[in-house]
Design an enzyme around this catalytic site. Sequence first.
Site, short mmCIF file in Angstrom:
data_model
loop_
_atom_site.label_atom_id
_atom_site.label_comp_id
_atom_site.label_asym_id
_atom_site.label_seq_id
_atom_site.Cartn_x
_atom_site.Cartn_y
_atom_site.Cartn_z
N CYS A 87 -4.44 -5.43 -0.99
CA CYS A 87 -3.58 -5.02 0.13
C CYS A 87 -3.97 -5.65 1.46
CB CYS A 87 -3.60 -3.50 0.27
SG CYS A 87 -3.12 -2.63 -1.23
N GLY A 107 -7.05 -1.96 -2.82
CA GLY A 107 -7.30 -1.83 -4.25
C GLY A 107 -8.68 -2.34 -4.61
N CYS A 126 -6.78 0.70 3.48
CA CYS A 126 -7.54 0.84 2.25
C CYS A 126 -7.04 -0.24 1.29
CB CYS A 126 -7.35 2.22 1.65
SG CYS A 126 -5.63 2.70 1.34
N HIS A 141 5.47 -1.81 2.00
CA HIS A 141 4.15 -2.44 1.92
C HIS A 141 4.18 -3.62 0.96
CE1 HIS A 141 -0.02 -3.18 1.31
NE2 HIS A 141 -0.28 -2.24 0.42
#
Length: 413
Positions: A120, A409, A407, A377
């Site tokens: 991300c 993955g 945050c 996203h």
Amino acid sequence: MSASTQRLQQLSGQLAGSESLSARDILLATRKPTDVVICLALRTPLAKAHKGAFKDTQLDGLLVPLLNAVRDKSKLDPQLVEEIVVGNVLHKDATFLTRASCVAAGYPASTAVSTVSRWCSSGLLAVESVANKIATGGIDIGIAVGAESMSTNPDNGAPEFPASFMADPVINDITQPMPWTAENMARDFNVTRELQDEFAAESFQKAEASQKAGWPDDEILPVTTRWKNPKTGEVETVQVSRDEGVRYGTTKESLSKIRSAFPQWPPATTTGGNASQLTDGAAAVLLMRRDVAEKLGQPILGRFVLSTVAGVDPRIMGIGPAVAIPKLLKKVGLSKDDIDVFEINEAFASMLVYCVEQLGLDRARVNPRGGAIAFGHPLGCTGARQIVTALSELKRTQQRIAVTSMCVGTAIA
């Protein structure tokens, strides 16, 4: 005497006899020729994956118009661009395609191209990569891009690991789906469904107000593309100029009626209304050394100061910003109250609630235009998109300092 020294002396004079110069004052007043500055920040609209305007647009269909626009809007000779770094997660041939897309967009073979992935935060990693090369003198000018076509490059999940790997509980947790980690956060930190829906509704409401007021217009590049109309079956040319995911009139009450998306994972509080949307989109940031920007007559939108990373337990990967943000602030000598805007990716409402409350942030300063719950996203895009949005918001409100975080993955932030 340099301009930065003069400014520091002016501030010192203004504050003499009252209080000492703050870290924020010093940071804002200091100007060095070697500063890494941002001269252009631009993104595509964000379109709903699999059913939105970009559903039939391949990754290059996002990259080429965006890179064309960076070249045209900056009026920068593409021969001067030393590297383009693209953050992408899902395309299996990203290294080939990004190099080809840069050439197709008019950048010469002498412009080096690389592709980076940190799930991300791939877009943030691209910006960090270019900024650090400029800061250390490796290059003078570079473009950082984050891009993702979640419609045409679906996420197939974790690969199969050897049994010896899977015997380690941390590695086993790395392979689990991200919604599972969101439910772990809700359970472990008692983040109720009600609070999640409240924060999610706030994201939609901010995004609605922002879109109606036209605040994102200066950050969005309208894109013309072709798609297959699901009603007629015919291929049509369409222009996309705004984010598709914003649902007007969303309230906590309306979100509370949506059923759990993952009933198999207690407490089953994550829904299609309080988690980030699957989305297609791209964002780009043009960076260079300050003295180079001034010599070329480039506008300076902002300065890249510092970035950091932190690893956390994969099973609660959403706590990442609550760890990374204090670490960053300590390194630059600032407090949370010195920050005007926080762009924190809204992967899931459970992580957003936890991080905002754990950090004690003013909710009005967090994602003031809404976030990924409201408009989506695109995995590799979002980190760069956050920077584009933050700069536009700082300009609109005449504020000065923004922090972006997310945050990631496999539990990095």
